[in-house]
Design a protein around this motif. Structure first.
Motif, PDB file in Angstrom:
ATOM      1  N   VAL A  55     -31.718 111.387 -27.178  1.00  0.00           N
ATOM      2  CA  VAL A  55     -31.340 110.941 -28.525  1.00  0.00           C
ATOM      3  C   VAL A  55     -30.187 111.790 -29.050  1.00  0.00           C
ATOM      4  CG1 VAL A  55     -32.134 110.781 -30.918  1.00  0.00           C
ATOM      5  CG2 VAL A  55     -33.656 110.086 -29.060  1.00  0.00           C
ATOM      6  N   ALA A  56     -30.313 113.114 -28.894  1.00  0.00           N
ATOM      7  CA  ALA A  56     -29.293 114.016 -29.445  1.00  0.00           C
ATOM      8  C   ALA A  56     -27.935 113.772 -28.791  1.00  0.00           C
ATOM      9  CB  ALA A  56     -29.731 115.469 -29.260  1.00  0.00           C
ATOM     10  N   GLY A  68     -39.035 122.670 -31.535  1.00  0.00           N
ATOM     11  CA  GLY A  68     -40.383 122.174 -31.808  1.00  0.00           C
ATOM     12  C   GLY A  68     -40.381 120.672 -31.879  1.00  0.00           C
ATOM     13  N   ASP A  69     -41.564 120.123 -32.038  1.00  0.00           N
ATOM     14  CA  ASP A  69     -41.749 118.676 -32.076  1.00  0.00           C
ATOM     15  C   ASP A  69     -41.977 118.263 -33.522  1.00  0.00           C
ATOM     16  OD1 ASP A  69     -42.559 116.072 -31.907  1.00  0.00           O
ATOM     17  OD2 ASP A  69     -44.053 116.411 -30.328  1.00  0.00           O
ATOM     18  N   LEU A  70     -41.044 117.494 -34.055  1.00  0.00           N
ATOM     19  CA  LEU A  70     -41.148 117.135 -35.475  1.00  0.00           C
ATOM     20  C   LEU A  70     -42.319 116.223 -35.780  1.00  0.00           C
ATOM     21  CD1 LEU A  70     -39.905 114.027 -35.990  1.00  0.00           C
ATOM     22  CD2 LEU A  70     -37.759 115.209 -35.647  1.00  0.00           C
ATOM     23  N   TYR A  90     -26.428 110.264 -29.695  1.00  0.00           N
ATOM     24  CA  TYR A  90     -25.901 110.360 -31.064  1.00  0.00           C
ATOM     25  C   TYR A  90     -24.578 111.127 -31.065  1.00  0.00           C
ATOM     26  CZ  TYR A  90     -26.041 111.419 -36.120  1.00  0.00           C
ATOM     27  OH  TYR A  90     -25.751 111.543 -37.464  1.00  0.00           O
ATOM     28  N   ASP A 114     -34.409 119.244 -28.357  1.00  0.00           N
ATOM     29  CA  ASP A 114     -33.501 118.955 -27.247  1.00  0.00           C
ATOM     30  C   ASP A 114     -32.925 120.268 -26.684  1.00  0.00           C
ATOM     31  OD1 ASP A 114     -31.555 116.297 -26.374  1.00  0.00           O
ATOM     32  OD2 ASP A 114     -30.861 118.331 -25.928  1.00  0.00           O
ATOM     33  N   ALA A 167     -32.259 118.267 -36.137  1.00  0.00           N
ATOM     34  CA  ALA A 167     -30.926 118.641 -36.635  1.00  0.00           C
ATOM     35  C   ALA A 167     -29.794 118.042 -35.812  1.00  0.00           C
ATOM     36  CB  ALA A 167     -30.802 120.150 -36.650  1.00  0.00           C
ATOM     37  N   GLY A 168     -30.023 117.848 -34.515  1.00  0.00           N
ATOM     38  CA  GLY A 168     -28.971 117.302 -33.655  1.00  0.00           C
ATOM     39  C   GLY A 168     -28.000 118.374 -33.201  1.00  0.00           C
ATOM     40  N   CYS A 182     -32.995 113.312 -41.466  1.00  0.00           N
ATOM     41  CA  CYS A 182     -31.942 112.303 -41.343  1.00  0.00           C
ATOM     42  C   CYS A 182     -31.939 111.739 -39.920  1.00  0.00           C
ATOM     43  CB  CYS A 182     -30.595 112.911 -41.698  1.00  0.00           C
ATOM     44  SG  CYS A 182     -30.537 113.407 -43.421  1.00  0.00           S
ATOM     45  N   ALA A 183     -32.137 110.426 -39.834  1.00  0.00           N
ATOM     46  CA  ALA A 183     -32.104 109.714 -38.548  1.00  0.00           C
ATOM     47  C   ALA A 183     -33.100 110.297 -37.546  1.00  0.00           C
ATOM     48  CB  ALA A 183     -30.683 109.709 -37.973  1.00  0.00           C
ATOM     49  N   CYS A 214     -34.841 118.976 -40.071  1.00  0.00           N
ATOM     50  CA  CYS A 214     -35.633 118.537 -38.917  1.00  0.00           C
ATOM     51  C   CYS A 214     -34.832 117.559 -38.064  1.00  0.00           C
ATOM     52  CB  CYS A 214     -36.910 117.850 -39.397  1.00  0.00           C
ATOM     53  SG  CYS A 214     -38.023 118.970 -40.234  1.00  0.00           S
ATOM     54  N   ARG A 252     -23.832 110.843 -41.027  1.00  0.00           N
ATOM     55  CA  ARG A 252     -23.370 112.238 -41.103  1.00  0.00           C
ATOM     56  C   ARG A 252     -22.720 112.515 -42.461  1.00  0.00           C
ATOM     57  NH1 ARG A 252     -25.769 116.110 -38.521  1.00  0.00           N
ATOM     58  NH2 ARG A 252     -24.510 117.691 -39.497  1.00  0.00           N
ATOM     59  N   MET A 294     -34.243 122.537 -36.802  1.00  0.00           N
ATOM     60  CA  MET A 294     -35.249 122.383 -35.741  1.00  0.00           C
ATOM     61  C   MET A 294     -34.966 121.127 -34.941  1.00  0.00           C
ATOM     62  SD  MET A 294     -38.057 119.951 -36.317  1.00  0.00           S
ATOM     63  CE  MET A 294     -38.611 120.649 -34.826  1.00  0.00           C
ATOM     64  N   ASP A 295     -35.258 121.208 -33.651  1.00  0.00           N
ATOM     65  CA  ASP A 295     -35.021 120.075 -32.756  1.00  0.00           C
ATOM     66  C   ASP A 295     -35.844 120.332 -31.491  1.00  0.00           C
ATOM     67  OD1 ASP A 295     -32.409 117.918 -32.966  1.00  0.00           O
ATOM     68  OD2 ASP A 295     -33.459 118.004 -31.024  1.00  0.00           O
TER      69      ASP A 295
HETATM   70  C1  LIG Z   1     -30.001 110.761 -34.331  1.00  0.00           C
HETATM   71  S1  LIG Z   1     -30.124 112.487 -34.239  1.00  0.00           S
HETATM   72  C2  LIG Z   1     -29.875 112.931 -35.943  1.00  0.00           C
HETATM   73  C3  LIG Z   1     -29.245 114.292 -36.120  1.00  0.00           C
HETATM   74  C4  LIG Z   1     -29.079 114.711 -37.567  1.00  0.00           C
HETATM   75  N1  LIG Z   1     -30.364 114.826 -38.236  1.00  0.00           N
HETATM   76  C5  LIG Z   1     -28.198 113.755 -38.323  1.00  0.00           C
HETATM   77  O1  LIG Z   1     -28.727 112.987 -39.135  1.00  0.00           O
HETATM   78  O2  LIG Z   1     -26.991 113.759 -38.136  1.00  0.00           O
HETATM   79  C6  LIG Z   1     -31.890 112.705 -34.086  1.00  0.00           C
HETATM   80  C7  LIG Z   1     -32.274 114.103 -33.664  1.00  0.00           C
HETATM   81  O3  LIG Z   1     -33.713 114.205 -33.715  1.00  0.00           O
HETATM   82  C8  LIG Z   1     -34.153 114.919 -32.582  1.00  0.00           C
HETATM   83  N2  LIG Z   1     -35.543 114.511 -32.291  1.00  0.00           N
HETATM   84  C9  LIG Z   1     -35.994 113.288 -31.948  1.00  0.00           C
HETATM   85  N3  LIG Z   1     -37.319 113.314 -31.757  1.00  0.00           N
HETATM   86  C10 LIG Z   1     -37.707 114.605 -31.983  1.00  0.00           C
HETATM   87  C11 LIG Z   1     -38.965 115.280 -31.942  1.00  0.00           C
HETATM   88  N4  LIG Z   1     -40.105 114.635 -31.650  1.00  0.00           N
HETATM   89  N5  LIG Z   1     -38.995 116.584 -32.253  1.00  0.00           N
HETATM   90  C12 LIG Z   1     -37.850 117.253 -32.567  1.00  0.00           C
HETATM   91  N6  LIG Z   1     -36.642 116.670 -32.612  1.00  0.00           N
HETATM   92  C13 LIG Z   1     -36.562 115.363 -32.327  1.00  0.00           C
HETATM   93  C14 LIG Z   1     -33.201 114.548 -31.472  1.00  0.00           C
HETATM   94  O4  LIG Z   1     -33.169 115.504 -30.423  1.00  0.00           O
HETATM   95  C15 LIG Z   1     -31.882 114.463 -32.234  1.00  0.00           C
HETATM   96  O5  LIG Z   1     -31.189 115.671 -32.204  1.00  0.00           O
END
Ligand SMILES: C[S@@+](CC[C@H](N)C(=O)[O-])C[C@H]1O[C@@H](n2cnc3c(N)ncnc32)[C@H](O)[C@@H]1O
Length: 287
Positions: A30-31, A142-144, A34, A120, A93-94, A171-172, A91, A69, A117-118
């Motif tokens: 996902v990261a 960590g796992d959100l 994106y 990836d 964060a990307g 966000c997203a 959370c 963004r 936190m992320d």
């Molecule tokens: C689409 S990106 C959004 C990044 C940023 N929040 C933004 O809005 O620009 C989603 C992010 O959520 C993270 N993510 C997805 N599922 C996750 C989980 N279960 N635990 C932690 N991070 C997670 C992904 O690794 C990715 O970096």
């Protein structure tokens, strides 16, 4: 240190709970997908394949990521400048991009503290660089979907004061959480932990439904591409489903809107194009 060196070190990092997972270049992340949508360079062939597939049918799709963004940065500026918020839990964060939460907040208040936190490993690699930037910015892995673990993480507790208002950024993120994981219950645990005067900023893929056939078709198409790719997630939900993630918190004006309609720089000059209609966002305040 070079970016390649940082990436290889990600797997060895144990400091601050950073992941020891290796970067999997055979499965789209996902990261990284994106990141490709934002024209970044931290992505692999498998990520670019997902991007190209979406682009074939929806060439305007990168605008969704750019709008997201830009919205995030507008919200951070509002929170820092207008709402007096000086601590952020970002959370999902990307990957770092042109402008990040800590840069937007600390430009206005250099004392602002940001915990990213992320989950990836490529984000973990960048975390080292972020940690080196200043002592008010930290990354936890960590796992959100496990809010109790995130909220009790020692780094989160050390740097954020849960007796003072803070901003929770989602966000997203929640559109990567399937219904079977109970996204509303997850958000309720976060919201319950927020002190009074805190804010929740959340954006989410939106399916406008049969009332907007063009937007509906676009939402269904992109969801299908994501679901059938190795990335596996990206759920477009109804307005009501997205609203429920705020768990009844009052929304700051103008409420849950297309992102370009939230504190825009000026009046809208034309109709909202379909891509703008498949992502909604709002800022809520806990009384
Ligand atoms: C689409 S990106 C959004 C990044 C940023 N929040 C933004 O809005 O620009 C989603 C992010 O959520 C993270 N993510 C997805 N599922 C996750 C989980 N279960 N635990 C932690 N991070 C997670 C992904 O690794 C990715 O970096």
């Amino acid at each position: 240190m070079s970016w390649d060196a940082l990436k290889s070190q990600a797997s060895e990092t144990t400091e601050a709970g950073l992941s020891s997972a290796r970067v999997d270049t055979t499965t789209a992340s996902v990261a990284r997908v994106y990141d490709r949508f934002l024209s970044g360079k931290d992505n692999y062939e498998v990520d670019r394949a997902v991007y190209e597939q979406v682009l074939q049918i929806a060439p305007q799709a990168p605008q969704i990521a750019r709008d997201n963004r830009a919205w995030l940065i507008r919200v951070v500026r509002f929170l820092t400048n207008n709402a007096g918020i000086n601590q952020f839990l970002d959370c999902g964060a990307g990957l770092p991009t042109a402008e990040n939460t800590h840069e937007a907040a600390q430009r206005l208040n250099r004392e602002a503290r940001v915990i990213y936190m992320d989950n990836d490993p490529v984000v973990a690699a960048h975390g080292r660089a972020l940690l080196e930037e200043n002592d008010r910015t930290h990354l936890v892995m960590g796992d959100l979907t496990k809010p109790d673990e995130i909220l009790s993480n020692p780094t989160v507790r050390k740097h954020l004061d849960f007796d003072q208002p803070l901003a929770l950024m989602h966000c997203a993120t929640m559109h990567h959480v399937p219904d079977s994981d109970g996204p509303r219950d997850i958000m309720k645990t976060y919201v319950d932990a927020l002190p009074s005067g805190s804010y929740l900023a959340l954006t989410h893929f939106h399916d406008p439904g049969e009332a907007d056939p063009e937007g509906h078709e676009l939402a269904r198409f992109i969801e299908g591409v994501f679901a059938n790719s190795s990335m596996g997630s990206g759920f477009f939900r109804s307005r009501e489903e997205i609203e429920s993630l705020f768990c009844g918190l009052p929304l700051v004006e103008p409420g849950l809107t297309n992102l370009n309609d939230w504190w825009p720089d000026g009046p809208r000059l034309g109709d909202v194009p379909p891509v703008d209609r498949v992502l909604l966002g709002a800022l809520a305040r806990k009384p």
